[in-house]
Design an enzyme around this catalytic site. Structure first.
Site, short mmCIF file in Angstrom:
data_model
loop_
_atom_site.label_atom_id
_atom_site.label_comp_id
_atom_site.label_asym_id
_atom_site.label_seq_id
_atom_site.Cartn_x
_atom_site.Cartn_y
_atom_site.Cartn_z
N HIS A 156 0.85 -1.18 0.00
CA HIS A 156 0.00 0.00 0.00
C HIS A 156 0.89 1.23 0.00
O HIS A 156 2.13 1.13 -0.05
CB HIS A 156 -0.96 -0.01 1.20
CG HIS A 156 -0.28 -0.23 2.52
ND1 HIS A 156 0.55 0.72 3.11
CD2 HIS A 156 -0.28 -1.29 3.37
CE1 HIS A 156 1.01 0.26 4.25
NE2 HIS A 156 0.53 -0.96 4.44
N HIS A 170 3.97 1.36 2.29
CA HIS A 170 5.14 0.66 1.77
C HIS A 170 5.81 1.47 0.66
O HIS A 170 7.04 1.61 0.62
CB HIS A 170 4.74 -0.70 1.17
CG HIS A 170 4.20 -1.69 2.15
ND1 HIS A 170 2.89 -2.10 2.13
CD2 HIS A 170 4.79 -2.35 3.18
CE1 HIS A 170 2.69 -2.99 3.09
NE2 HIS A 170 3.82 -3.16 3.74
N GLN A 179 6.47 -15.37 12.57
CA GLN A 179 6.01 -14.23 13.37
C GLN A 179 4.50 -14.23 13.58
O GLN A 179 3.96 -13.31 14.18
CB GLN A 179 6.47 -12.91 12.75
CG GLN A 179 5.81 -12.54 11.44
CD GLN A 179 6.47 -11.32 10.80
OE1 GLN A 179 7.63 -11.35 10.38
NE2 GLN A 179 5.74 -10.21 10.76
N GLY A 197 8.74 1.39 8.53
CA GLY A 197 7.75 2.39 8.91
C GLY A 197 7.54 2.43 10.41
O GLY A 197 7.58 1.40 11.09
N GLN A 198 7.25 3.62 10.93
CA GLN A 198 7.09 3.83 12.36
C GLN A 198 5.85 3.14 12.91
O GLN A 198 5.74 2.92 14.12
CB GLN A 198 7.03 5.34 12.64
CG GLN A 198 6.74 5.73 14.08
CD GLN A 198 7.80 5.25 15.05
OE1 GLN A 198 8.99 5.31 14.73
NE2 GLN A 198 7.39 4.78 16.23
N MET A 237 -2.13 3.39 7.47
CA MET A 237 -2.22 2.42 6.39
C MET A 237 -1.66 1.07 6.82
O MET A 237 -0.62 1.00 7.47
CB MET A 237 -1.49 2.93 5.16
CG MET A 237 -2.17 4.11 4.50
SD MET A 237 -1.43 4.52 2.91
CE MET A 237 -2.51 5.86 2.42
N SER A 238 -2.37 0.02 6.45
CA SER A 238 -1.98 -1.33 6.83
C SER A 238 -2.59 -2.31 5.84
O SER A 238 -3.72 -2.09 5.35
CB SER A 238 -2.47 -1.66 8.24
OG SER A 238 -2.31 -3.05 8.52
N SER A 239 -1.89 -3.38 5.53
CA SER A 239 -2.44 -4.41 4.66
C SER A 239 -3.69 -5.02 5.26
O SER A 239 -4.58 -5.48 4.54
CB SER A 239 -1.38 -5.50 4.41
OG SER A 239 -0.24 -4.95 3.80
N ARG A 240 -3.77 -5.05 6.59
CA ARG A 240 -4.92 -5.66 7.26
C ARG A 240 -6.16 -4.78 7.21
O ARG A 240 -7.24 -5.25 7.58
CB ARG A 240 -4.55 -6.03 8.70
CG ARG A 240 -3.57 -7.19 8.81
CD ARG A 240 -3.33 -7.57 10.26
NE ARG A 240 -2.58 -8.82 10.38
CZ ARG A 240 -1.26 -8.91 10.52
NH1 ARG A 240 -0.54 -7.80 10.53
NH2 ARG A 240 -0.66 -10.08 10.62
#
Length: 373
Positions: free
Chosen positions: A119, A122, A146, A232-233, A269-272
């Site tokens: 996204h 990234h 993980q 990313g933070q 923003m997150s893939s999830r």
């Protein structure tokens, strides 16, 4: 490299003979003469030739330590979205190592490790890597070590072709896309155990998560051998952990942490985020709203001359806002931690802190954080 090949590579692109290119071509007056003759024949029509052929040929010169995107010479090209050169895909360790070894020691390599489903967050890391390095390498690997029991390993989005298209548009050179068997062979027994990280609030919520993160990042660093690595933070504890790994294991890698990229309404923003139903997505900005409320408390108290703020006061304001949203079924934690160690604080002074949280919105686990300083 012969004079004719050099001449073809430069003359076909329509690049003017600037001092930088002259320096690259070296002292051969015959090469310069040849290029000048081609240049005079082309006149002002050369820009029509800048495109896929130019990008393909010049990209190969990177392997000799010359980067067309930055460095000893610069080129005027069409926008990267037009006719992008696809990155080389490497499914094996041997393949990506061979590519890495083909570059000279003076070539800087930027590396962005990901689990794919890319996204804008990234992509901001890749743009930074592209602007700061001669060569850019991505990894796309959904790391099983993980993920804990009952987590979303099996349903985590996998979209390699789409991801590679996005990376091509930015100018990424190589993608390392191994299988689980490649990264963890049948006799694999070695793992990194980062002491103390399972006792952070995120570590308590996800047992053995940071063991898996530490192991895969160390393996990727060893395989790719980057100059600079980008994160990313948003994954706050992970950022601290990676810096710890590089320092503790004496790795010659510069770790770059970039700010969290957010949607217009503040959601990190997150893939999830793709898991969120429409109503849940509408309510999700409350996560960042709660963190911003903590910032307001922090700043207002220092503005009134206070030298410290109780960590409990920051936690309370975040929790109270989150609990106003009925779709949030669980607040797993709100933590106020030291910026360098992620150890919990009772008082926050002028050195600041990081406020982080995890909550369940619908069935989706969301994490976020904000740095106060």
């Amino acid at each position: 490299m012969s004079m004719s090949i050099v001449c073809q590579r430069f003359c076909r692109t329509g690049v003017a003979l600037s001092p930088r290119i002259t320096s690259f071509l070296g002292s051969s007056s015959s090469i310069r003469r040849c290029c000048e003759e081609h240049s005079s024949r082309r006149g002002n029509s050369s820009s029509a030739h800048v495109g896929a052929d130019h990008r393909f040929d010049i990209s190969r010169t990177i392997r000799n330590g010359h980067n067309p995107r930055r460095g000893s010479f610069a080129m005027s090209t069409a926008p990267e979205a037009e006719n992008p050169t696809r990155p080389s895909i490497h499914p094996t360790v041997e393949s990506i190592r061979s590519a890495r070894k083909s570059y000279g020691p003076s070539v800087s390599v930027g590396f962005v490790p990901t689990m794919g489903a890319l996204h804008e967050g990234h992509l901001s890391l890749f743009r930074a890597a592209r602007s700061e390095n001669d060569v850019v390498v991505a990894s796309i690997f959904v790391n099983p070590t993980q993920f804990g029991e009952g987590e979303d390993l099996e349903k985590y989005p996998r979209q390699l072709e789409k991801d590679v298209d996005l990376l091509a548009s930015i100018g990424v050179d190589h993608v390392f896309a191994p299988s689980s068997d490649t990264m963890y062979g049948k006799n694999h027994v070695t793992y990194l155990e980062p002491t103390g990280f399972d006792k952070t609030r995120e570590g308590i919520a996800r047992p053995n998560h940071f063991r898996g993160v530490a192991t895969v990042v160390a393996k990727l660093f060893n395989i790719v051998q980057p100059t600079n690595a980008y994160f990313g933070q948003k994954d706050a504890v992970q950022c601290v952990l990676i810096r710890r790994i590089v320092d503790d294991l004496n790795m010659n890698i510069n770790v770059r942490i970039l700010d969290t990229v957010r949607e217009r309404d503040g959601l990190a923003m997150s893939s999830r985020n793709a898991y969120l139903m429409a109503e849940q997505r509408d309510k999700a900005p409350i996560v960042y709203k709660a963190l911003c409320a903590a910032r307001e408390v922090f700043e207002s108290r220092f503005a009134r001359g206070m030298e410290e703020v109780d960590a409990a006061a920051l936690q309370e304001v975040v929790e109270n806002i989150l609990r106003t949203e009925p779709l949030i079924s669980e607040v797993q934690y709100v933590a106020v931690d030291d910026l360098e160690t992620m150890q919990p604080l009772e008082k926050v002074g002028s050195g600041g802190c990081i406020v982080s949280l995890a909550c369940i919105l619908g069935t989706v686990r969301l994490i976020d954080n904000i740095v106060l300083s």
